[in-house]
Design an enzyme around this catalytic site. Structure first.
Site, mmCIF file in Angstrom:
data_model
loop_
_atom_site.group_PDB
_atom_site.id
_atom_site.type_symbol
_atom_site.label_atom_id
_atom_site.label_comp_id
_atom_site.label_asym_id
_atom_site.label_seq_id
_atom_site.Cartn_x
_atom_site.Cartn_y
_atom_site.Cartn_z
ATOM 1 C CG ASP A 196 5.955 5.032 -1.352
ATOM 2 O OD1 ASP A 196 6.105 5.762 -2.367
ATOM 3 O OD2 ASP A 196 6.461 3.905 -1.243
ATOM 4 N NE ARG A 197 3.459 13.097 -1.978
ATOM 5 C CZ ARG A 197 3.031 14.146 -2.661
ATOM 6 N NH1 ARG A 197 3.878 14.966 -3.216
ATOM 7 N NH2 ARG A 197 1.762 14.392 -2.813
#
Ligand SMILES: Cc1cc2nc3c(=O)[nH]c(=O)nc-3n(C[C@H](O)[C@H](O)[C@H](O)COP(=O)(O)O)c2cc1C
Length: 232
Positions: A196-197
């Site tokens: 999800d960074r």
């Protein structure tokens, strides 16, 4: 500006490591955590040189330089590597004995940063390690006045050939100025890329005198290490 725009290069990170904090942070000692990660990197056939690390040094007046090195040993005392003491890095470390190391294992989306003072290893370490190196590597080290200019590759190869004439396998002496260093960690940071960074960063550092560990922001580790989460 005349630059190649590569801003669109973006690889998705895999999902295998989404439980980084919950699982790994139970290892409250940065060396054990490094060992866990390193073993994972080492056993991954897609990682060609798991012990490759970027070594950053700086001149006395703070001008930085960085290059890759091979880590040749690690443990609670620090991270070891071998090189020419007369090279650029060797001279910078002589003038300013502090360094940073960065490991990056892209297929694991993991990176480790290490910072701390640097010491020379005892000469016997270099003697012993040099003997274990392959013949070509020994000749390579002996023929190189590392970081100094030379007019051509031919000159280098000629130097190497002369040395091969002079010394057969098992006879190559360790270059006088070739030896080991150890980076003694004061800070070790573990970076885990997430799908999800929103990446994880956990920084271990030594407890400062009189500092309180509140168990909210700062957490106690072992051997006077504490750890805290940094924003990615
Ligand atoms: C993956 C990799 C590993 C390397 N390992 C070493 C090493 O262990 N020791 C070394 O002296 N140079 C090593 N080198 C070469 C260094 O990156 C560098 O070119 C050389 O040490 C000279 O650096 P300096 O001029 O900053 O002193 C390695 C290069 C690469 C790409």
């Amino acid at each position: 500006m005349d630059i190649s725009d590569i801003s669109g290069i973006r690889k998705p990170y895999n999902t295998r490591s989404n439980v980084f904090l919950e699982k790994d942070i139970n290892v409250k000692n940065p060396f054990d955590l490094f060992d866990k990660w390193f073993q994972e990197a080492r056993s991954n056939p897609n990682i060609v040189e798991p012990n490759a690390m970027c070594l950053s040094t700086a001149t006395r007046d703070g001008k930085p330089s960085a290059r890759f090195m091979l880590c040749k040993g690690y443990g609670k005392e620090g991270f070891q590597f071998y090189t020419h003491y007369t090279s650029r890095k060797g001279q910078e470390l002589e003038a300013n004995p502090n360094a940073a190391l960065t490991f990056f294992w892209p297929v694991l989306s993991k990176s480790v940063r290490i910072e701390g003072p640097v010491e020379k290893l005892p000469p016997s370490y270099a003697e012993d390690y040099f003997k274990t190196r392959p013949y070509q590597s020994q000749v390579g080290a002996l023929c190189s006045n590392q970081s100094k200019v030379i007019e051509s590759r031919e000159c280098l190869v000629a130097k190497a050939n002369q040395l091969k004439e002079k010394y057969k396998e098992g006879e190559v002496p360790k270059p006088e100025s070739w030896g080991g260093f150890i980076v003694v960690p004061a800070v070790m940071e573990f970076w885990q890329g997430q799908t999800d960074r929103v990446h994880d960063r956990i920084k271990f550092r030594k407890l400062k005198e009189g500092e309180d560990v509140d168990n909210i922001i700062t957490h106690p580790g072992e051997d006077n290490w504490i750890y805290e989460r940094l924003q990615p």
